[in-house]
Design an enzyme around this catalytic site. Structure first.
Site, PDB file in Angstrom:
ATOM      1  N   SER A  68       0.847  -1.188   0.000  1.00 14.31           N
ATOM      2  CA  SER A  68       0.000   0.000   0.000  1.00 14.31           C
ATOM      3  C   SER A  68       0.884   1.240   0.000  1.00 14.31           C
ATOM      4  CB  SER A  68      -0.916   0.000   1.232  1.00 14.31           C
ATOM      5  OG  SER A  68      -1.849   1.062   1.170  1.00 14.31           O
ATOM      6  N   ASP A  69       0.382   2.286  -0.628  1.00 11.51           N
ATOM      7  CA  ASP A  69       1.108   3.547  -0.626  1.00 11.51           C
ATOM      8  C   ASP A  69       0.094   4.679  -0.704  1.00 11.51           C
ATOM      9  OD1 ASP A  69       3.970   4.694  -0.838  1.00 11.51           O
ATOM     10  OD2 ASP A  69       2.827   5.836  -2.308  1.00 11.51           O
ATOM     11  N   GLN A  70       0.462   5.803  -0.121  1.00 17.79           N
ATOM     12  CA  GLN A  70      -0.420   6.965  -0.125  1.00 17.79           C
ATOM     13  C   GLN A  70       0.336   8.191  -0.596  1.00 17.79           C
ATOM     14  OE1 GLN A  70      -1.881   8.965   3.629  1.00 17.79           O
ATOM     15  NE2 GLN A  70      -3.775   8.014   2.921  1.00 17.79           N
TER      16      GLN A  70
END
Length: 194
Positions: free
Chosen positions: A70-72
């Site tokens: 996951s990355d934001q």
């Protein structure tokens, strides 16, 4: 065949705390992924590329696993707001966001090492900041030290007091791991939830 191992491709305590809500056994691995933006890369494309890269990096050597990456990426007027790293930069980011709308792109990749399939999702959350005074910003940064958070706040903590409104489909996405989408992807991969 035994059930697949569940691996969170992140050392983030925020993502681990979120994943624990699903009551699944999992392990964490550090992806060691270079998070530098590519020239001309759109924020949502960067988030998705990095989520996939993290999942695939942590899947190395695993043959019966579901690996979560996951990355934001936070975006203000087309400009990416990275993790500030210093109190000075955190104050600058919050001052720039004051009275403005910031978009958060939270990407998710579930990599199935059994088939080589990647299941992906990108959540978009819009945060409307209220007008913030310099003293409020300074107090907030001093109290919560959001130096490892995109956009310089922790919405699960005192950072919620900085906002007028949050528009999204999944409240967990803003913290860093969209659980509604993840639960759907895990069910697709054969995990019984709940």
């Amino acid at each position: 065949m035994s059930p697949p191992r569940l691996v969170l491709g992140s050392t983030s305590r925020y993502r681990a705390d979120l994943l624990r809500r699903l009551c699944l056994e999992f392990e964490q691995r550090a992806p060691g992924t270079d998070e530098t933006a590519l020239p001309g890369e759109a924020p949502d494309a960067r988030a998705l590329r990095l989520a996939m890269a993290k999942a695939e990096a942590c899947a190395q050597g695993l043959h019966n696993a579901l690996v979560i990456g996951s990355d934001q990426v936070a975006e203000l007027d087309g400009r990416m707001l990275d993790k500030p790293g210093t109190p000075e930069l955190a104050r600058e980011q919050l001052a720039a966001s004051s009275g403005r709308s910031v978009q958060f792109h939270t990407a998710l990749c579930l990599f199935d090492t059994r088939s080589g399939e990647r299941h992906v999702h990108v959540d978009r959350t819009r945060v409307q900041f209220r007008v913030l005074g310099a003293d409020e910003i300074a107090r907030y940064v001093e109290r919560e030290r959001p130096l490892d958070c995109a956009g310089s706040f922790k919405c699960e903590g005192l950072g919620i007091s900085l906002f007028e409104r949050i528009d999204n489909e999944d409240p967990s996405a803003l913290i860093g791991l969209p659980l509604i989408a993840l639960a759907r992807l895990l069910r697709t991969a054969g995990v019984a939830l709940p």
